[in-house]
Motif scaffolding. Structure first.
Motif, PDB file in Angstrom:
ATOM      1  N   UNK A 216      -5.754  -5.142   3.176  1.00  0.00           N
ATOM      2  CA  UNK A 216      -4.492  -4.280   1.855  1.00  0.00           C
ATOM      3  C   UNK A 216      -3.510  -3.614   3.213  1.00  0.00           C
ATOM      4  N   UNK A 217      -4.033  -3.139   4.588  1.00  0.00           N
ATOM      5  CA  UNK A 217      -3.251  -3.116   5.389  1.00  0.00           C
ATOM      6  C   UNK A 217      -2.452  -3.482   6.240  1.00  0.00           C
ATOM      7  N   UNK A 218      -2.705  -5.239   6.477  1.00  0.00           N
ATOM      8  CA  UNK A 218      -2.664  -6.039   7.420  1.00  0.00           C
ATOM      9  C   UNK A 218      -1.767  -6.806   7.277  1.00  0.00           C
ATOM     10  N   UNK A 224      -1.599 -10.215  -0.715  1.00  0.00           N
ATOM     11  CA  UNK A 224      -2.537 -11.447  -1.674  1.00  0.00           C
ATOM     12  C   UNK A 224      -3.837 -10.452  -1.991  1.00  0.00           C
ATOM     13  N   UNK A 225      -4.030  -9.147  -1.151  1.00  0.00           N
ATOM     14  CA  UNK A 225      -5.609  -8.837  -1.062  1.00  0.00           C
ATOM     15  C   UNK A 225      -4.657  -7.409  -1.701  1.00  0.00           C
ATOM     16  N   UNK A 226      -4.253  -7.176  -1.914  1.00  0.00           N
ATOM     17  CA  UNK A 226      -3.436  -6.029  -2.990  1.00  0.00           C
ATOM     18  C   UNK A 226      -4.006  -6.460  -4.406  1.00  0.00           C
ATOM     19  N   UNK A 246     -14.713   4.035   0.299  1.00  0.00           N
ATOM     20  CA  UNK A 246     -13.869   4.397   0.410  1.00  0.00           C
ATOM     21  C   UNK A 246     -11.551   4.409   0.160  1.00  0.00           C
ATOM     22  N   UNK A 247     -12.603   3.821  -1.297  1.00  0.00           N
ATOM     23  CA  UNK A 247     -11.054   2.726  -1.938  1.00  0.00           C
ATOM     24  C   UNK A 247     -10.210   4.085  -2.042  1.00  0.00           C
ATOM     25  N   UNK A 248     -10.343   4.770  -2.792  1.00  0.00           N
ATOM     26  CA  UNK A 248      -8.813   6.085  -2.836  1.00  0.00           C
ATOM     27  C   UNK A 248      -8.261   6.516  -1.262  1.00  0.00           C
ATOM     28  N   UNK A 249      -9.531   6.519  -0.620  1.00  0.00           N
ATOM     29  CA  UNK A 249      -9.074   7.156   0.731  1.00  0.00           C
ATOM     30  C   UNK A 249      -8.530   6.709   1.262  1.00  0.00           C
ATOM     31  N   UNK A 250      -8.197   5.083   1.310  1.00  0.00           N
ATOM     32  CA  UNK A 250      -8.249   3.728   2.077  1.00  0.00           C
ATOM     33  C   UNK A 250      -6.924   3.709   2.009  1.00  0.00           C
ATOM     34  N   UNK A 251      -6.985   3.534  -0.082  1.00  0.00           N
ATOM     35  CA  UNK A 251      -4.913   3.617  -0.685  1.00  0.00           C
ATOM     36  C   UNK A 251      -4.585   4.255   0.042  1.00  0.00           C
ATOM     37  N   UNK A 261       6.912  -2.159   2.025  1.00  0.00           N
ATOM     38  CA  UNK A 261       6.316  -2.652   1.468  1.00  0.00           C
ATOM     39  C   UNK A 261       4.603  -2.996   1.488  1.00  0.00           C
ATOM     40  N   UNK A 262       3.870  -2.783   2.425  1.00  0.00           N
ATOM     41  CA  UNK A 262       2.359  -2.346   2.752  1.00  0.00           C
ATOM     42  C   UNK A 262       2.502  -0.915   1.702  1.00  0.00           C
ATOM     43  N   UNK A 263       2.937   0.132   1.109  1.00  0.00           N
ATOM     44  CA  UNK A 263       3.010   1.352   1.580  1.00  0.00           C
ATOM     45  C   UNK A 263       3.227   1.041   0.037  1.00  0.00           C
ATOM     46  N   UNK A 264       4.154   0.790  -1.181  1.00  0.00           N
ATOM     47  CA  UNK A 264       4.077  -0.125  -2.338  1.00  0.00           C
ATOM     48  C   UNK A 264       3.027  -0.805  -3.209  1.00  0.00           C
ATOM     49  N   UNK A 265       2.246  -1.737  -2.292  1.00  0.00           N
ATOM     50  CA  UNK A 265       1.385  -2.738  -2.601  1.00  0.00           C
ATOM     51  C   UNK A 265       0.216  -1.609  -3.093  1.00  0.00           C
ATOM     52  N   UNK A 266      -0.007  -0.626  -1.631  1.00  0.00           N
ATOM     53  CA  UNK A 266      -0.850   0.159  -1.984  1.00  0.00           C
ATOM     54  C   UNK A 266      -0.953   1.291  -3.168  1.00  0.00           C
ATOM     55  N   UNK A 267      -0.067   1.290  -3.557  1.00  0.00           N
ATOM     56  CA  UNK A 267       0.467   2.707  -4.231  1.00  0.00           C
ATOM     57  C   UNK A 267       0.244   2.030  -5.649  1.00  0.00           C
ATOM     58  N   UNK A 268       0.453   0.726  -5.588  1.00  0.00           N
ATOM     59  CA  UNK A 268       0.573   0.121  -6.554  1.00  0.00           C
ATOM     60  C   UNK A 268      -1.287  -0.147  -6.894  1.00  0.00           C
ATOM     61  N   UNK A 269      -2.118  -0.516  -6.040  1.00  0.00           N
ATOM     62  CA  UNK A 269      -3.625  -0.423  -6.515  1.00  0.00           C
ATOM     63  C   UNK A 269      -4.133   0.848  -6.394  1.00  0.00           C
TER      64      UNK A 269
END
Length: 468
Positions: A216-218, A224-226, A246-251, A261-269
């Motif tokens: 999700x950070x790649x 796609x992963x998000x 550790x999904x909460x910590x990772x996201x 874009x990565x930050x936005x997708x991570x927050x949506x997840x």
């Protein structure tokens, strides 16, 4: 694209979230079922696995088209199986190829009355509940059975894990098709009764969820992963598994990523992970309370991006004001350090940040059983807090002409909190340090509050903040 081609991809567009302008491209590459000898589910999955494995050994164009053709065919069969669900299933479109994309926009939703515009425009292809009529029951049953068999074959062939592991090696269009198929399996499993097998498969292949989290950070594949990760939150068992990985910590960490874009997708997840299965998330946050909020509050620091700070405050407010997170809220507002965080946010240069911080700050003030230290901080900073809140109210009155309804609700909350601060008095003696919600201590003594009093705290706090 010709009208025939648009009609050909209608069902995949409606079922699996593509827009008419970006219909499932693999459907165009795949031959129709009646144009080739019909393969069994197991044969089709085996062909897909072989096509993915042989993509690198063949010429680029041939390998890509072979993979996309099989992905499109599997996607269509899944779509046909879900369309054939009974009348009470949430079906919103027809499998009749004579209906074009434009008509799909006006198809009836579940619950539409027979005289509604969407029901009338759809003609006789739909019932009032949104289910397809005119499909032979035997054909519908056959399609559902084929759908279940197809999901079983996909799992037996290890296709979900293969798609996730090989996502980085696929071309752009094929990645989109792989993401759609992965999402389609997760969406279709529940109505087709294959959810138990799917959950057990993913739980027995932890590398699937772990790869989705890691990638999700790649930059090449994070989108796609998000999306695939968010589809996993449909199942509470998978949310529990993701939390243990550790999904909460990772996201949370990715939400502060330098790439927007990565930050936005991570927050949506992260939002989906917290709110899709609320009892599971609430239990996890309570069990890891200090560690979770220590990391989460990093999103509220001034050095974090403005958008990330706003999203973090909104998500925190939505969480604390949800009854499923009642114990989390009671524990949160008993912490004087958390109060200081939101008091500082009331001084932020952005008015939007101030308003979002206020919606959390008011819960501290609204709590009728505030711990002594919380009361002491509020009393000590009363004058400065009143000045900030009065300025916020004055600014809200000016902006209220543009947002009348929201401005009115905010003004009511501001009046209530200002009045509560003006009459707030420091209690005469100090109780024990504020415990968790399950053993809440009131301000008049060290004894825990009874279960009835905890209910009183909950009701009083929610009554004040309900307008938010």
């Amino acid at each position: 694209r010709s009208s025939a081609g648009r009609r050909h991809t209608l069902n995949a567009v409606a079922l699996f979230g593509s827009t008419p302008g970006s219909a499932v491209s693999s459907s165009a590459a795949a031959p129709a079922d009646d144009a080739v000898p019909r393969l069994s589910s197991a044969e089709l999955c085996a062909n897909l696995v072989a096509a993915i494995a042989g993509q690198s050994s063949s010429t680029h164009g041939e390998g890509v088209e072979a993979v996309r053709a099989r992905l499109g065919l599997i996607l269509r069969r899944l779509e046909q199986a879900v369309v054939s669900q009974p009348d009470d299933a949430p079906v919103r479109f027809t499998s009749d190829s004579s209906v074009g994309v434009d008509s799909a926009r006006s198809l009836p939703e579940p619950g539409d009355s027979p005289g509604s515009p969407r029901s009338q425009s759809a003609g006789s292809s739909f019932t009032a509940q949104g289910a397809v009529v005119g499909v032979d029951p035997a054909v519908a049953m056959e399609r559902r059975e084929e759908g279940r068999a197809l999901i079983a074959a996909l799992l037996a062939a290890d296709v979900p894990a293969l798609l996730v592991d090989g996502l980085g090696n696929l071309c752009f269009e094929t990645r989109k098709d792989a993401m759609r198929l992965f999402s389609a399996v997760l969406k279709a499993a529940l109505p087709l009764g294959a959810d138990s097998a799917l959950v057990e498969y993913i739980r027995s292949h932890p590398r699937i969820s772990q790869s989705l989290l890691d990638d999700s950070g790649r930059e090449e594949v994070f989108t796609y992963c998000a999306q695939m990760l968010r589809e996993c939150t449909r199942y509470k068992e998978l949310v529990t598994m993701l939390a243990s990985q550790g999904a909460f910590e990772r996201l949370i960490d990715l939400a502060c990523h330098d790439t927007f874009d990565i930050s936005s997708e991570a927050f949506s997840s992260l939002r989906e992970l917290m709110l899709a299965q609320k009892p599971v998330s609430s239990e996890y946050i309570l069990a890891n309370f200090n560690a979770f909020f220590s990391r989460y509050h990093a999103l509220l620091r001034p050095e974090c991006a403005y958008v990330a700070r706003r999203q973090a405050l909104r998500l925190l407010g939505d969480t604390l004001l949800d009854r499923n997170f009642m114990e989390v809220m009671l524990t949160y507002v008993a912490n004087e350090s958390f109060l200081q965080i939101h008091m500082n946010l009331l001084r932020d240069s952005s008015r939007t940040i101030q308003v979002d911080a206020f919606h959390i700050f008011k819960i501290f003030v609204a709590n009728p059983h505030k711990p002594y230290r919380v009361v002491a901080i509020l009393c000590k900073n009363r004058e400065r807090l009143l000045k900030l809140l009065l300025a916020l109210r004055a600014g809200n009155t000016t902006a209220g002409k543009r947002h009348e309804k929201g401005s009115k609700n905010l003004n009511e909350d501001l009046y209530a909190i200002i009045e509560a601060l003006e009459v707030l008095q420091l209690p005469p003696r100090m109780p024990q340090t504020a415990p968790s919600a399950k053993s809440y201590a009131c301000d008049v003594g060290p004894a825990p509050v009874s279960p009835g009093a905890v209910g009183e705290i909950e009701e009083a706090a929610l009554n004040v903040v309900e307008a938010a």
